[in-house]
Design a protein around this motif. Structure first.
Motif, PDB file in Angstrom:
ATOM      1  N   VAL A  61       0.823  -1.209   0.000  1.00 52.95           N
ATOM      2  CA  VAL A  61       0.000   0.000   0.000  1.00 52.95           C
ATOM      3  C   VAL A  61       0.862   1.266   0.000  1.00 52.95           C
ATOM      4  O   VAL A  61       0.465   2.290  -0.551  1.00 52.95           O
ATOM      5  CB  VAL A  61      -1.002   0.000   1.177  1.00 52.95           C
ATOM      6  N   PHE A  62       2.048   1.195   0.554  1.00 52.56           N
ATOM      7  CA  PHE A  62       2.908   2.373   0.640  1.00 52.56           C
ATOM      8  C   PHE A  62       3.756   2.584  -0.606  1.00 52.56           C
ATOM      9  O   PHE A  62       4.486   3.560  -0.695  1.00 52.56           O
ATOM     10  CB  PHE A  62       3.803   2.290   1.878  1.00 52.56           C
ATOM     11  N   LEU A  63       3.682   1.680  -1.558  1.00 50.96           N
ATOM     12  CA  LEU A  63       4.462   1.817  -2.785  1.00 50.96           C
ATOM     13  C   LEU A  63       3.590   2.254  -3.962  1.00 50.96           C
ATOM     14  O   LEU A  63       3.974   2.129  -5.108  1.00 50.96           O
ATOM     15  CB  LEU A  63       5.176   0.497  -3.106  1.00 50.96           C
ATOM     16  N   ARG A  64       2.431   2.787  -3.648  1.00 49.79           N
ATOM     17  CA  ARG A  64       1.530   3.307  -4.677  1.00 49.79           C
ATOM     18  C   ARG A  64       1.222   4.760  -4.337  1.00 49.79           C
ATOM     19  O   ARG A  64       1.005   5.088  -3.175  1.00 49.79           O
ATOM     20  CB  ARG A  64       0.225   2.523  -4.689  1.00 49.79           C
ATOM     21  N   PRO A  65       1.159   5.610  -5.363  1.00 49.13           N
ATOM     22  CA  PRO A  65       0.758   6.994  -5.074  1.00 49.13           C
ATOM     23  C   PRO A  65      -0.673   7.033  -4.541  1.00 49.13           C
ATOM     24  O   PRO A  65      -1.518   6.240  -4.970  1.00 49.13           O
ATOM     25  CB  PRO A  65       0.854   7.701  -6.420  1.00 49.13           C
ATOM     26  N   LEU A  66      -0.915   7.921  -3.623  1.00 45.79           N
ATOM     27  CA  LEU A  66      -2.254   8.056  -3.072  1.00 45.79           C
ATOM     28  C   LEU A  66      -3.224   8.546  -4.142  1.00 45.79           C
ATOM     29  O   LEU A  66      -4.361   8.121  -4.204  1.00 45.79           O
ATOM     30  CB  LEU A  66      -2.254   9.028  -1.886  1.00 45.79           C
ATOM     31  N   TRP A  67      -2.757   9.448  -4.992  1.00 45.83           N
ATOM     32  CA  TRP A  67      -3.593  10.014  -6.046  1.00 45.83           C
ATOM     33  C   TRP A  67      -3.019   9.594  -7.394  1.00 45.83           C
ATOM     34  O   TRP A  67      -2.232  10.305  -7.988  1.00 45.83           O
ATOM     35  CB  TRP A  67      -3.651  11.534  -5.942  1.00 45.83           C
ATOM     36  N   PRO A  68      -3.386   8.429  -7.913  1.00 46.23           N
ATOM     37  CA  PRO A  68      -2.896   8.025  -9.235  1.00 46.23           C
ATOM     38  C   PRO A  68      -3.207   9.125 -10.250  1.00 46.23           C
ATOM     39  O   PRO A  68      -4.294   9.671 -10.269  1.00 46.23           O
ATOM     40  CB  PRO A  68      -3.677   6.753  -9.541  1.00 46.23           C
ATOM     41  N   GLY A  69      -2.241   9.455 -11.064  1.00 40.49           N
ATOM     42  CA  GLY A  69      -2.397  10.570 -11.991  1.00 40.49           C
ATOM     43  C   GLY A  69      -1.922  11.872 -11.381  1.00 40.49           C
ATOM     44  O   GLY A  69      -1.782  12.867 -12.068  1.00 40.49           O
ATOM     45  N   GLY A  70      -1.692  11.884 -10.079  1.00 37.13           N
ATOM     46  CA  GLY A  70      -1.080  13.024  -9.408  1.00 37.13           C
ATOM     47  C   GLY A  70      -1.989  14.152  -8.970  1.00 37.13           C
ATOM     48  O   GLY A  70      -1.549  15.053  -8.291  1.00 37.13           O
ATOM     49  N   ALA A  71      -3.250  14.150  -9.324  1.00 39.00           N
ATOM     50  CA  ALA A  71      -4.113  15.283  -8.995  1.00 39.00           C
ATOM     51  C   ALA A  71      -4.963  14.998  -7.760  1.00 39.00           C
ATOM     52  O   ALA A  71      -5.771  14.079  -7.757  1.00 39.00           O
ATOM     53  CB  ALA A  71      -5.008  15.618 -10.178  1.00 39.00           C
ATOM     54  N   GLN A  72      -4.770  15.808  -6.720  1.00 39.32           N
ATOM     55  CA  GLN A  72      -5.620  15.711  -5.540  1.00 39.32           C
ATOM     56  C   GLN A  72      -6.945  16.400  -5.841  1.00 39.32           C
ATOM     57  O   GLN A  72      -7.006  17.310  -6.665  1.00 39.32           O
ATOM     58  CB  GLN A  72      -4.977  16.442  -4.360  1.00 39.32           C
ATOM     59  N   PRO A  73      -8.005  16.012  -5.146  1.00 38.77           N
ATOM     60  CA  PRO A  73      -9.261  16.764  -5.277  1.00 38.77           C
ATOM     61  C   PRO A  73      -9.031  18.235  -4.916  1.00 38.77           C
ATOM     62  O   PRO A  73      -8.221  18.540  -4.032  1.00 38.77           O
ATOM     63  CB  PRO A  73     -10.183  16.079  -4.266  1.00 38.77           C
ATOM     64  N   LYS A  74      -9.739  19.151  -5.581  1.00 39.27           N
ATOM     65  CA  LYS A  74      -9.484  20.590  -5.423  1.00 39.27           C
ATOM     66  C   LYS A  74      -9.511  21.056  -3.971  1.00 39.27           C
ATOM     67  O   LYS A  74      -8.620  21.749  -3.525  1.00 39.27           O
ATOM     68  CB  LYS A  74     -10.478  21.400  -6.239  1.00 39.27           C
ATOM     69  N   GLY A  75     -10.553  20.710  -3.235  1.00 42.82           N
ATOM     70  CA  GLY A  75     -10.653  21.169  -1.850  1.00 42.82           C
ATOM     71  C   GLY A  75      -9.494  20.667  -1.002  1.00 42.82           C
ATOM     72  O   GLY A  75      -8.924  21.404  -0.206  1.00 42.82           O
ATOM     73  N   LEU A  76      -9.134  19.421  -1.197  1.00 43.45           N
ATOM     74  CA  LEU A  76      -8.009  18.849  -0.471  1.00 43.45           C
ATOM     75  C   LEU A  76      -6.699  19.502  -0.893  1.00 43.45           C
ATOM     76  O   LEU A  76      -5.839  19.792  -0.066  1.00 43.45           O
ATOM     77  CB  LEU A  76      -7.952  17.340  -0.684  1.00 43.45           C
ATOM     78  N   ALA A  77      -6.568  19.762  -2.183  1.00 45.66           N
ATOM     79  CA  ALA A  77      -5.347  20.394  -2.693  1.00 45.66           C
ATOM     80  C   ALA A  77      -5.151  21.779  -2.068  1.00 45.66           C
ATOM     81  O   ALA A  77      -4.033  22.147  -1.700  1.00 45.66           O
ATOM     82  CB  ALA A  77      -5.381  20.486  -4.216  1.00 45.66           C
ATOM     83  N   ARG A  78      -6.234  22.536  -1.921  1.00 45.19           N
ATOM     84  CA  ARG A  78      -6.121  23.870  -1.289  1.00 45.19           C
ATOM     85  C   ARG A  78      -5.674  23.736   0.162  1.00 45.19           C
ATOM     86  O   ARG A  78      -4.806  24.480   0.628  1.00 45.19           O
ATOM     87  CB  ARG A  78      -7.450  24.606  -1.372  1.00 45.19           C
TER      88      ARG A  78
END
Length: 146
Positions: A61-78
């Protein structure tokens, strides 16, 4: 809802300790880590218990990106940008946490033995605050030359 820096500073270390302990407890099932997990949070202790019963391979589980594709949801990203800004403001104290968090989010390999040693720092050190923990972590890093 905005959280001021004083509130964030007060809550950041206990939350980060619980997250770090949960991760290390999933990989290093030593008795001392289990004691630290119970001390850090009930959630960490429950996760360790599930792993001890052999459910799943925890390292995967720790060897995978949390956000595949690299984009966090907007609210979380802010909110994450606010956290990164907070860490940057007092960089020497929070550098380890920023780097560790970004490695976890990206799924980059980590040194589990080093993280186990960080989790096992004394309760006295953890209660002394983020500056003390930053010093102790820097000492560990120097000792094992990360």
């Amino acid at each position: 809802m905005l959280v001021n820096n004083a509130v964030l500073r007060e809550s950041a270390l206990p939350v980060l300790r619980a997250i770090l302990t949960s991760a290390v407890a999933g990989i290093c099932l030593a008795q001392e880590v289990m004691r630290s997990a119970r001390s850090a949070s009930a959630y960490a202790a429950a996760a360790v218990s599930r792993l001890q019963r052999g459910k799943g391979k925890p390292t995967e589980v720790f060897l995978r990106p949390l956000w595949p594709g690299g984009a966090q949801p907007k609210g979380l990203a802010r909110q994450y940008e606010k956290l990164r800004s907070f860490w940057k403001h007092d960089a020497p104290v929070w550098t380890f946490w920023r780097n560790w968090n970004e490695d976890m989010l990206a799924g980059r390999p980590v040194d589990w033995d080093f993280l186990r040693q960080a989790v096992l720092l004394s309760d006295e050190d953890w209660k002394a605050g983020p500056e003390r923990i930053a010093d102790r972590i820097e000492e560990l890093q120097t000792r094992i030359k990360l």
